[in-house]
Design an enzyme around this catalytic site. Structure first.
Site, PDB file in Angstrom:
ATOM      1  N   ASP A 287      -7.834  19.319 -13.805  1.00  0.00           N
ATOM      2  CA  ASP A 287      -8.158  17.999 -14.337  1.00  0.00           C
ATOM      3  C   ASP A 287      -7.738  18.016 -15.814  1.00  0.00           C
ATOM      4  OD1 ASP A 287      -9.364  15.771 -15.503  1.00  0.00           O
ATOM      5  OD2 ASP A 287     -11.154  15.872 -14.238  1.00  0.00           O
TER       6      ASP A 287
ATOM      7  N   ARG B 290       0.851  -1.195   0.000  1.00  0.00           N
ATOM      8  CA  ARG B 290       0.000   0.000   0.000  1.00  0.00           C
ATOM      9  C   ARG B 290       0.884   1.241   0.000  1.00  0.00           C
ATOM     10  NH1 ARG B 290      -1.434   1.749   4.612  1.00  0.00           N
ATOM     11  NH2 ARG B 290      -2.167  -0.239   5.432  1.00  0.00           N
TER      12      ARG B 290
ATOM     13  N   LYS C 262      -8.698   7.042 -19.192  1.00  0.00           N
ATOM     14  CA  LYS C 262      -8.984   7.564 -20.523  1.00  0.00           C
ATOM     15  C   LYS C 262      -7.725   7.522 -21.392  1.00  0.00           C
ATOM     16  CE  LYS C 262     -12.748   8.189 -18.220  1.00  0.00           C
ATOM     17  NZ  LYS C 262     -13.128   9.413 -17.545  1.00  0.00           N
TER      18      LYS C 262
END
Ligand SMILES: *Cc1c(COP(=O)(O)O)cnc(C)c1O
Length: 383
Positions: A172, A48, A197
């Protein structure tokens, strides 16, 4: 050595594996790392916190955005979640008013509950920022180009005003990718991506990232990432690294195909408006031209008839453009905001912001342009 973009896409962050010389970063499918003595280890304790496959990817992303630190998450939303959690109750965020639906949802339905206030403003006119900033504003959230109307926000002008007010700016950059736009170079503090994307690019991985320059900010975000734990697995990190190696080739073709499709639609007798920032009559074309090196393969358009059935006919008639959510993969996709992504917004409110019944969004892929144009031409020909 300062490398150009394509060289960075292939090499940055990636070293041959020290134990075997493997040129591809191995998939370190391990949760833990054996320590030489208690507390003495090779820099890795638990996956992690750190994983070598993820580290290579984070280095690659930092280099592509001209940042210093990259952090990867299990989705774009997890990246946004981690960033907003750095804020305190009572803090305020100024956000663009045309933004990804999931971002709007997490701001309104998750974080307002914890006492963070969001102010949604039309930042296509940057002077609107002045009235929106208060003593409590800690972050400005910018998305450019926006979804689905391809609005453009002047990142540099926002960053200049933010700096004076001592406020952080996050961008973004999912639609443009660092191939066309590097917000950190324009004064932004944080870049966020839905890597799902264009960065991964093959419609097979859900992932997100944050990229920053400032060491202290990186430290704060790393602590939050490790504390909350929404990290991607090593297999997905490997796929993302593989996708990034062709980012420059894909984006070049997305841009070329995008321009030709936009120009085809613009003069088609059945088509009304075409939203694409490369057109000189786009509201903020000059800003787009100054902050982007190309205009990409995302666009949307409306039909002259104004009839919902006609939009459905077009969406159902294409053979190559597949009607589906998401964007940025090698294959061309189409979408219908009014019935898909924006269906939950009441019709009048939708139409007010331009999301009419015939608005169709395209993610133009990297297929042969002749086939894409013929596909759209034959679908529009059915009206
Ligand atoms: C898809 C998307 C997101 C959310 O990312 P996920 O990877 O789906 O969690 C955020 N912003 C934009 C612009 C997007 O297109």
């Amino acid at each position: 050595m300062a490398m150009k973009f394509g060289t960075k896409a292939i090499h940055a962050g990636v070293e041959p594996d020290p134990t075997t010389g493997a040129i591809m970063t191995p998939i370190y499918q391990t949760t833990t790392y054996v320590q030489d003595r208690p507390g003495v280890h090779k820099g890795y304790e638990y996956s992690r916190t750190h994983n070598p496959t993820r580290d290579a990817l984070q280095g690659s992303l930092a280099a592509l955005e001209n940042g210093k630190y990259g952090l990867c998450f299990s989705s774009g939303m997890a990246a946004i979640d981690t960033l907003i959690k750095v804020l305190q109750p009572g803090d305020e965020v100024v956000s663009v008013n045309d933004l990804y639906g999931g971002t709007y949802r997490i701001f309104k339905t998750v974080f307002e509950k914890y006492g963070i206030k969001f102010n949604f403003v039309d930042l296509t006119d940057v002077s609107n920022l002045d009235a929106a900033l208060t003593e409590k504003t800690k972050l400005i959230w910018v998305e450019t180009p926006t979804n689905p109307l391809l609005q453009i926000i002047d990142i540099k002008a926002v960053a200049e005003r933010a700096k004076k007010a001592g406020v952080l700016v996050a961008v973004d950059n999912t639609f443009a990718t660092p191939y066309f736009q590097t917000p950190l170079d324009l004064g932004a503090d944080i870049v966020m991506h839905s890597m799902t994307k264009y960065l991964c690019g093959h419609s097979d991985v859900v992932m997100g990232c944050l990229i920053v320059k400032d060491e202290k900010l990186a430290e704060t975000l790393y602590t939050m990432q490790n504390s909350c734990g929404a990290v991607p697995g090593p297999q997905d990190c490997f796929l993302a690294l593989r996708g990034i190696k062709t980012l420059h080739l894909r984006m070049q073709r997305h841009g070329e195909n995008g321009e030709q499709v936009a120009r085809f639609l613009k003069v088609h007798p059945r088509v009304d408006k075409v939203y694409w920032p490369g057109f000189t009559d786009h509201k903020n074309h000059r800003v787009a031209e100054s902050q982007m090196t190309g205009f990409g393969g995302m666009m949307s358009f409306t039909l002259k008839s104004g009839k919902l059935e006609d939009a459905i006919t077009v969406l159902e008639s294409t053979k190559i453009f597949a009607c589906a959510e998401s964007l940025g993969g090698v294959e061309s996709l189409s979408g219908h905001p009014a019935t898909m992504t924006h269906a939950s917004i009441p019709k009048e409110q939708r139409e007010e912001i331009g999301i009419t019944d015939t608005l169709i969004r395209l993610s133009v892929g990297v297929e042969d342009i002749e086939d894409l144009v013929a596909d759209l031409g034959s679908a529009l020909g059915r009206l």
